[in-house]
Design an enzyme around this catalytic site. Structure first.
Site, mmCIF file in Angstrom:
data_model
loop_
_atom_site.group_PDB
_atom_site.id
_atom_site.type_symbol
_atom_site.label_atom_id
_atom_site.label_comp_id
_atom_site.label_asym_id
_atom_site.label_seq_id
_atom_site.Cartn_x
_atom_site.Cartn_y
_atom_site.Cartn_z
ATOM 1 N N ASP A 152 40.634 -30.624 31.191
ATOM 2 C CA ASP A 152 40.710 -29.341 30.484
ATOM 3 C C ASP A 152 41.780 -29.456 29.397
ATOM 4 O O ASP A 152 42.852 -30.023 29.651
ATOM 5 C CB ASP A 152 41.174 -28.206 31.423
ATOM 6 C CG ASP A 152 40.202 -27.939 32.552
ATOM 7 O OD1 ASP A 152 39.064 -28.431 32.461
ATOM 8 O OD2 ASP A 152 40.595 -27.240 33.512
ATOM 9 N N LYS A 191 27.885 -40.282 45.933
ATOM 10 C CA LYS A 191 28.138 -40.810 44.592
ATOM 11 C C LYS A 191 29.644 -40.795 44.294
ATOM 12 O O LYS A 191 30.286 -39.742 44.368
ATOM 13 C CB LYS A 191 27.386 -39.962 43.553
ATOM 14 C CG LYS A 191 25.887 -40.173 43.611
ATOM 15 C CD LYS A 191 25.572 -41.566 43.116
ATOM 16 C CE LYS A 191 24.130 -41.945 43.245
ATOM 17 N NZ LYS A 191 23.924 -43.387 43.032
ATOM 18 N N CYS A 385 46.229 1.606 49.905
ATOM 19 C CA CYS A 385 46.564 2.011 48.540
ATOM 20 C C CYS A 385 45.507 2.979 47.996
ATOM 21 O O CYS A 385 45.534 4.153 48.342
ATOM 22 C CB CYS A 385 46.762 0.787 47.655
ATOM 23 S SG CYS A 385 47.738 1.167 46.201
ATOM 24 N N HIS A 511 50.385 -2.357 50.606
ATOM 25 C CA HIS A 511 49.348 -3.357 50.923
ATOM 26 C C HIS A 511 49.826 -4.235 52.078
ATOM 27 O O HIS A 511 50.351 -5.326 51.844
ATOM 28 C CB HIS A 511 49.072 -4.235 49.702
ATOM 29 C CG HIS A 511 48.371 -3.543 48.594
ATOM 30 N ND1 HIS A 511 46.995 -3.459 48.518
ATOM 31 C CD2 HIS A 511 48.846 -2.887 47.511
ATOM 32 C CE1 HIS A 511 46.657 -2.786 47.433
ATOM 33 N NE2 HIS A 511 47.755 -2.418 46.800
ATOM 34 N N GLU A 513 48.219 -6.065 53.920
ATOM 35 C CA GLU A 513 47.465 -7.326 54.029
ATOM 36 C C GLU A 513 48.246 -8.528 53.500
ATOM 37 O O GLU A 513 48.016 -9.656 53.921
ATOM 38 C CB GLU A 513 46.108 -7.207 53.313
ATOM 39 C CG GLU A 513 46.135 -7.053 51.798
ATOM 40 C CD GLU A 513 46.196 -5.598 51.318
ATOM 41 O OE1 GLU A 513 46.647 -4.741 52.110
ATOM 42 O OE2 GLU A 513 45.811 -5.338 50.170
HETATM 43 N N1 GLN Z 1 44.568 2.603 41.155
HETATM 44 C C1 GLN Z 1 45.551 3.107 42.040
HETATM 45 C C2 GLN Z 1 46.939 3.164 41.426
HETATM 46 O O1 GLN Z 1 47.195 2.582 40.404
HETATM 47 C C3 GLN Z 1 45.582 2.295 43.320
HETATM 48 C C4 GLN Z 1 46.077 0.906 43.135
HETATM 49 C C5 GLN Z 1 45.761 0.007 44.287
HETATM 50 O O2 GLN Z 1 44.904 0.303 45.106
HETATM 51 N N2 GLN Z 1 46.426 -1.134 44.336
HETATM 52 O O3 GLN Z 1 47.816 3.815 41.949
#
Ligand code: GLN
Length: 535
Positions: A152, A191, A385, A511, A513
């Site tokens: 690249d 290959k 969120c 979040h 996660e």
């Molecule tokens: N769009 C929403 C905000 O800006 C939620 C953002 C999100 O889910 N990370 O607050």
């Protein structure tokens, strides 16, 4: 005692993209860390965006957020989950950042009248970034993955910088090249030519691959290994087979069986110690257990055809399922389809419903309907969120009687903006890097689902948003039964809402996660799956 010299491993890719360099980098990280080495992993991305924060999930998958509030490539999520270590903003470098810094220096006059060039100015900046992680801490090993594929145009300055770097740190660098070894069904053979070409291209740049990791659909033969070794000028044991794995968590064990860590240690002059992989192995055994019960989790989003867009959410669900000795089946539900055909059609058989983060109004009414369906049908609900925003909108509209309630993100003329701009967001004109980002503390109310999960009153979770709950509506919604279980330490920002007359209904502004790890499932995901299993 003087600190040991840091060793550097560079990971490049050849032939095609998406071979899983990130997983191989993370797997090697696990193997070295579990030998007792202090390891960090970083990703150099050759694109010009300053960070992936403004890129579409369709193009780039999930944006992973670090504790210190940097929007980074999703591979950093793999690194954190695999080596079980928080990374930071210095662990993801893009060409955009490099050029930005070079041009800032040029404007400041730092180059004293010299012509500013790719070599040496851009390459010097890249070389500085290779060792920048060491400003924070000492590491025995720094693994650097170069995004993209050899050949690249964009990656050339990075490869040249690595070549120069190894010139100075000659005995402390190892180069690992990941390639594809296709199997041609028509002729019935593997290959090796694409691998030979890409290793040759790397050599032309001045980098000699020390280890070649071969991605293939089926195990490569001994003959193929020897052929690659001979033509690519590496020892046969430095040709490492990496067959398609049932799960990404199998890869460290596969790499261990292929002695990848031993070969790398030998090249770098590191003592190879026994790997402490017991915990990892038992996690992998758990996820492959045949007769564990199944729990069906619906994810209602708008990039459901590309699960990479919700990568950390999916991983967190799987970690939590392993912690509950079950197996999660993900039902991908397109929010716009819910608008067309109704929630029942898609969610009737779900044991648990997740509405993950998101931006933009496409499918928003479908997400609100999903939250309403979970609330009314007592199906465990976990809002992340934007998933909290839609839960609040549904509650305001259908429980508190504010029929036209909305988020000002989607309707700035709504008479009931239950979700509104964060105070410092209203006047911002720049999009990139301007959200509320990274780890923030949150105060937990006792006798709530939130407290039951964490068993502490103080937590810290990662954020990425511009909008938040509008406190003007707090009293009214509380009077109607919405529980505000998590608040910012001063009590000004709502971080978590939940319901009481429901098996498990919780939605958070952050979040969680991003902080889930394979054998340390996130407490909220763990409890959500536990409730879904009972459903
Ligand atoms: N769009 C929403 C905000 O800006 C939620 C953002 C999100 O889910 N990370 O607050």
């Amino acid at each position: 005692m003087p600190k040991k010299k840091t060793k550097y491993i560079f990971i490049t890719g050849g032939v095609v993209s998406s071979l899983g360099k990130g997983i191989v980098a993370a797997s090697l990280g696990v193997l070295l860390k579990n030998q007792g080495y202090k390891v960090t992993i970083q990703k150099f991305d050759p694109y010009l965006n300053l960070d992936p924060g403004t890129m579409s999930p369709f193009q780039h998958g999930e944006v992973f957020v670090t504790e210190d509030g940097c929007e980074t490539d999703l591979d950093l999520g793999h690194y954190e989950r695999f080596i079980d270590q928080n990374l930071s903003r210095v662990n993801n470098v893009t060409s955009g950042m490099i050029y930005w810094d070079v041009l800032t220096k040029e404007r400041r006059g730092d180059y004293l009248g010299h012509t500013v060039q790719i070599i040496p100015h851009v390459t010097n900046e890249i070389k500085d970034r290779i060792t920048k992680v060491l400003d924070q801490d000492h590491f025995d090993v720094v693994i650097t993955e170069i995004g993209g594929t050899v050949g690249d145009i964009e990656s050339l300055p990075f490869l040249e910088a690595i070549r120069q770097f190894q010139y100075i740190h000659r005995d402390d660098c190892a180069h690992l090249h990941l390639t594809l070894v296709p199997f041609l069904k028509t002729s019935g053979e593997f290959k090796t030519k694409p691998t030979q070409h890409s290793v040759k291209e790397l050599r032309e740049i001045g980098i000699h691959a020390d280890v070649i990791v071969c991605r293939s659909e089926a195990p490569i033969t001994l003959e193929v290994r020897h052929k690659i070794a001979l033509f690519c000028d590496v020892a046969p044991e430095a040709v490492v087979a990496c067959v398609d794995a049932p799960s990404i968590y199998d890869v460290p064990l596969m790499m261990e069986a292929e002695k990848l860590d031993q070969t790398v240690c030998k090249k770098l002059g590191l003592t190879h110690r026994p790997n402490q992989m017991e915990e990892w192995r038992s996690y992998v055994e758990m996820i492959h257990k045949k007769d564990s019960p199944e729990v069906k989790i619906a994810i209602v989003g708008k990039y459901t055809s590309l699960s990479d867009s919700y990568l950390s959410v999916v991983e967190a669900i799987h970690h939590a399922s392993a912690a509950n000795q079950c197996h999660a089946k993900i039902l991908w539900v397109e929010a716009e389809e819910v608008e067309r055909h109704g929630a029942k059609h898609f969610l009737e058989y779900a044991d648990g419903i997740v509405v993950p983060g998101g931006f933009g109004d496409r499918g928003i009414e479908g997400k609100i309907l999903a939250s309403k369906y979970a609330r009314e049908h007592k199906i465990p609900y976990f809002g992340l969120c934007l998933g909290m925003h839609v839960a609040v909108i549904d509650f305001a509209r259908h429980v508190a009687g504010l029929e036209a309630a909305h988020s000002s993100e989607f309707n700035d003329g709504t008479p009931y903006p239950v979700i509104d701009f964060l105070p410092d967001q209203r006047t911002l004109s720049q999009k990139g890097g301007t959200m509320r980002l990274g780890g923030y503390p949150c105060k937990v109310k006792k006798d709530t689902l939130l407290f039951a999960a964490y068993n502490t009153t103080k937590i810290q979770e990662r954020h990425r948003h511009r909008y938040e709950f509008n406190n003007e509506f707090k009293q009214l919604l509380e009077a109607n039964g919405l529980v505000f279980s998590g608040l910012s330490p001063e009590g000004t920002l709502v971080e978590v809402v939940e319901l009481t007359d429901h098996p498990w209904f919780l939605a958070c502004q952050f979040h969680p996660e991003f902080k889930s790890r394979p054998y340390r499932a996130h407490p909220l995901f763990r409890d959500f799956i536990k409730a879904s299993l009972k459903a």
